[in-house]
Each structure stands twice: as structure tokens, then as C-alpha cells.
Design an enzyme around this catalytic site. Sequence first.
Site, PDB file in Angstrom:
ATOM      1  N   CYS A  93      29.754  41.980  35.872  1.00  0.00           N
ATOM      2  CA  CYS A  93      28.612  42.023  34.971  1.00  0.00           C
ATOM      3  C   CYS A  93      27.342  42.450  35.716  1.00  0.00           C
ATOM      4  CB  CYS A  93      28.377  40.648  34.391  1.00  0.00           C
ATOM      5  SG  CYS A  93      29.884  39.880  33.806  1.00  0.00           S
ATOM      6  N   LYS A 149      33.110  48.459  38.320  1.00  0.00           N
ATOM      7  CA  LYS A 149      32.795  49.147  39.576  1.00  0.00           C
ATOM      8  C   LYS A 149      32.720  48.175  40.735  1.00  0.00           C
ATOM      9  CE  LYS A 149      31.726  52.832  41.731  1.00  0.00           C
ATOM     10  NZ  LYS A 149      32.849  53.756  41.819  1.00  0.00           N
TER      11      LYS A 149
HETATM   12  C1  F6R Z   1      39.554  52.461  42.122  1.00  0.00           C
HETATM   13  C2  F6R Z   1      38.490  51.539  42.343  1.00  0.00           C
HETATM   14  C3  F6R Z   1      38.843  50.149  42.779  1.00  0.00           C
HETATM   15  C4  F6R Z   1      37.997  49.791  44.003  1.00  0.00           C
HETATM   16  C5  F6R Z   1      38.207  48.318  44.377  1.00  0.00           C
HETATM   17  C6  F6R Z   1      37.429  47.932  45.617  1.00  0.00           C
HETATM   18  O1  F6R Z   1      39.071  53.665  41.649  1.00  0.00           O
HETATM   19  O2  F6R Z   1      37.365  51.875  42.199  1.00  0.00           O
HETATM   20  O3  F6R Z   1      40.201  50.017  43.064  1.00  0.00           O
HETATM   21  O4  F6R Z   1      38.353  50.622  45.051  1.00  0.00           O
HETATM   22  O5  F6R Z   1      37.818  47.503  43.316  1.00  0.00           O
HETATM   23  O6  F6R Z   1      36.067  48.147  45.417  1.00  0.00           O
HETATM   24  P1  F6R Z   1      35.048  48.178  46.636  1.00  0.00           P
HETATM   25  O7  F6R Z   1      35.346  49.392  47.446  1.00  0.00           O
HETATM   26  O8  F6R Z   1      33.711  48.201  46.010  1.00  0.00           O
HETATM   27  O9  F6R Z   1      35.305  46.924  47.431  1.00  0.00           O
END
Ligand code: F6R
Length: 587
Positions: free
Chosen positions: A2, A582
Amino acid sequence: MCGIVGIITKKQVPICSSLVQKLKLLEYRGYDSSGLAFLNKKNIKVCKSKGEIKNLEQKISAKDMGNIGIAHTRWATHGKPSVLNAHPFLSDDKNWAIVHNGIVENYLELKSSLANVNFCSQTDSEVIAKLLQTNAPHILALIDVCNKIKGSFAIVAINKLDNNTLFVAKRKSPIYVMQSSDEVIVASDTICFENTGKDYYTLLDDEFCEVSLDKIIFYDKTGKVIKKSKTLLKKSQNKFSKDNLPHFMLKEILEEKVAIKNIIDYCQNNGLKKINKSLVRKIKQIIFIGCGSAYHAGLIGAKLIERYAKIPSTCHIASEFRYAETDIKPGTVFVFISQSGETADTLANLELAKGFITIGVTNNMHSTLSRAVSICLDIMAGKEIAVASTKAYLAQVLMLYVLSRHLQNLKFNTKVDYLSHVLDLLNVFEDIDFKKLDDIAKFVANKSEVIFIGRDLDYYLALEASLKLKEVSYIPSFAVPSGELKHGYLAQVDNRTCVVGITTQKNLHSKTLSNVSEAHSRGGNIVVCSPFDIEQKYLKIDVPNIDNDLICLLVAQRLQYLAYRVSVIKGFNPDKPRNLAKSVTVE
Ligand code: F6R
């Protein structure tokens, strides 16, 4: 997850529009519902909507003037996406409104402690509002509630008796405060501060604050006043426009060349200087930790470090590693990979890494990860707005490649000019036949399942390609090491299946092709992604033959574009895939 924002302005402004503008910057964190609350003629007014923020925007009135408000964009954890489950939530006496990011793990227990209180949602968050039973607008009320919560929170609250204060709380979920001459902003991402001010405060776990236009007072969880200092806001090159392209995902794939150049500059400007000989002498093994695409990048990193620097390395899924009870030997270095730097599963492992050297690889130098590690490498991919990671994944892989070669040079006293390989890569990076990929995307889009296969690094690319495709096109997909196909997985292959063979390593090419042909003999529709010649009966995604491991990046770029096109062909919005956020700030 969120996104949260709170604003106080000096003058009366169309407060709902101001909140919605900020909320739009946070929409990448969740978009299944949104809502806001503001003070209007001494009462709290609330507006909520299901779906994307544009739905909320249609409901608000530009005539509603105000100087204080809070807003929230939700990614559902407890309770389905709906207007009732959207934040903000009101206290029983309607004096308080709160927005919350995180998880109240003991919400059922807390709810049952509140006799005769009506709950209108299925969320865990509403209990925070209902626990605010004193109408006195003071931070102690919020501190008292937070001390009862088990779990994580970033909370911003307003109270109708005080039109000049935001009440803020934080544990394991990020929240930041910026004050300028005519407004104060509290937000879960510093993205909301751009073009507003030059520095900001970061709340740490179990810290609280009362924010008003003229003063910000910080407290610890006992209610004692504490002092904090500000951090300078890093100037960002971010442009939040699609540059006339239909989607951010496409724009971000096309920006990968810039990301590569940024990493070259970073290395040339001594970005890796903290990783020096004395550090290398201490390293006995490296443990990489990440989730999703970051985990897939880590798999490649671990392999390359073993290959070039001859340091034993393994890569682990963050949510598994923390419970694995692994015996961590002296001389272990941890590498945490996270584009957001806020992923709860990844951060949870920092606890296990206490006392060891830790390296972060992130796209967010304002993040919790960047503050917690001993050394932080900035992948400098620029903000990713599309939820599925593309340029950040590619930059993570590249950063791990340069790290492996840098460690090799330090350990063996060599002078491998690895940056010249990266520069060579740039020369062919745009040799990509989009038209042919569009045709292959049409071919893939009507298949019932897509299986990606490959060996060694190609298998790790297959994992990422499969994740990307299912994330944005919803076609069932999995990846399997080519050699494993015949050990059961062939059961999935029939004439509705597409098998994508990735083969970039000369010594493994014929092996992977035989596995491809096993799938073909069983009716599978074949696509091969390779720099080498293949039989004409298969569809081919061409890759320039650059004869080094950086070919990974060329494959990743093509398969990201393929996933993007399949999503568009199937009529989906690739920028906002369903059920994905994200920045995943809950475990
Ligand atoms: C795939 C994606 C997720 C992130 C994962 C880790 O496209 O975006 O699998 O890679 O949630 O996120 P971070 O890199 O922000 O720790």
C-alpha cells in the site's frame, strides 16, 4: 504494497486533488482500491473507491477546500478489494481517521478486546482506528495503540480537533516526513517529495511523530521526545511520463541501454571502491538473498562469482532462508538484492546477518536496505513505474557481473578489463528485431501453457522469463532445467503447449536442443532463443553472438519484450498486473 500520504498546507487548497496527485505517484505500490480523508468544517470527510486511483479522482470534488488530509492506495492482504475495505478508517467516535500500511498480526485478538464496537471492514487495519478511543489529539494516543500491535505498520492519522497536525507511527514499513515553507508531506516513498523540498526525515522502527507546519516532534515508544537529523534528497532524473509510448513497461525496457551506461559510469567513478583487497581476503563464502526477479538475478550473480572469483556462493529465496536455520560460517558475506530496498522478506534476513559483512544491491538509495547494510551498490536504473521489473532486473544482473569480475581482479591480482565487455554489449544492445518478436508474441499468446527450458545460466534466465510472462499475461508458465524435462515435466507437453528453449552457451547448445526436440516430438510448439543456428522447423528469437556471459542481458531484454507484447495482445494492462505490488512490504 500500500501507499500512504498525508499533507498539511499553509493555505486552504483543493485538498482532495492535492492528495490524489501524490497518491498517483504511489499507485505502483497497490491499485486495487484507494481512499482519502480530510478535515472539512471541523468534521472528517472520507471518500473511497474500488480499483485504480482514477476512480477515486472521479469521485472527489475540486470544491472541497481544506488544509489537512491523508490518503491511501491499497494492495489487499486482509479482505478483498472493495470500497468497505479501502482506507482510511474512522475511530468509533469519528474523531480520528487513519491510513495504515503493514499487517496487524494480532488483529483478531485486539478486535475481541473491543466490546460493542462495530467494524465495517474485513481488514486488519480498521482495528487501529477503533483502538483510538480517546478523542484527545495527542501522539500518546497513537503510541499507546501501537504498543498493543504485533506486526508491522506505517500509520498516518488525523484528528478532527486539530487541523494542524498529522500523527505518524512506524515499525517495519517505511515512512518519511518532509517540511517546506508552505506545506508538510508525510509519505511511504520519497517519490512524493520530488519538486517539493531538499531534505527529509526518516522514521525508524517504533518511532513516532507529530507533524505540523511549524514543528515536527519525534518520540520513542515510551513517549519520550527524541532528536533526529535530516537526509538530503538525492536529485533524481525520474520522469513520470510514458514519453508518448503506450506503457511504462515498454518505456522501461527501452531504457535498459541507459541503465547499462549508468553502471559503466558508476564503475569508472569508483562505485565499487569499498569492495577492496582487505575485504576480499576476509570472504570465505557469499550468500545472496532476494525475492522474485531479484532472486533470479542473485542466482546468476552466485554462479558468476563462483566462475570468476572462485568464491563459494549460493543464492536463496528470502522468505525461505530466514527459517532455514542454516549454519552461517565466519567469513560469510551477505549480498541482499532488492530494487525497492523495502521488501519485507528480504529485510527480515538482515537480522540473521548481524555481525557479518553485508552488501546491498538496490535501486533505492533512500531505502531501509541501503541504510542497514555495510556497503550499498546503487544499480541506478532510474525509477521503475511498471510493476513487473525489467530494467531494474537487468541492472541487478549487470551489477552482479561487474562485482564478480571486480572480485576476480582483487583476488587473483589480475586486470581483466570487464568494462570493455560491457561497452561491447552496448554496441549490439539495440540490434533487436521487434517485428519478429511481435509475430512470436502472437504465436505464444494463444497457447495454454508456456514452458521455458535452459541449462546453467540459461535456466536462471528461463526462471525470470517465465515469471515475467505469467505476471503480465496470466498464461500458466514454469521453467525447468532442460535436462529435467524428461524426468516428469514432459507430461505437460501437448499441441497447446509452447516450449521456449534458451541456449546461449556453445558447450551446452546441442544438449538443450535435444531436450527441445523431446518436447517437439510430443506435439509441443517450439521457440528457441539463441545466437546459434537451429533447425528451420522451429521459431527463433535471434540474439547477437557476443561470446561472453553478458549475453544474459540480451536474452532477458528479448524475453521481457515478448512478455510485454503477449500481455498487450491479450488485452491486459502490463503496467498494472493483477495481484502484484511493486514493493512488497509485508511478509
Ligand atoms: C517481478 C517483480 C517481483 C520483485 C520482488 C522483489 O517482476 O517485480 O518478483 O522482483 O517482489 O522486489 P524487490 O527487488 O523490490 O525486493
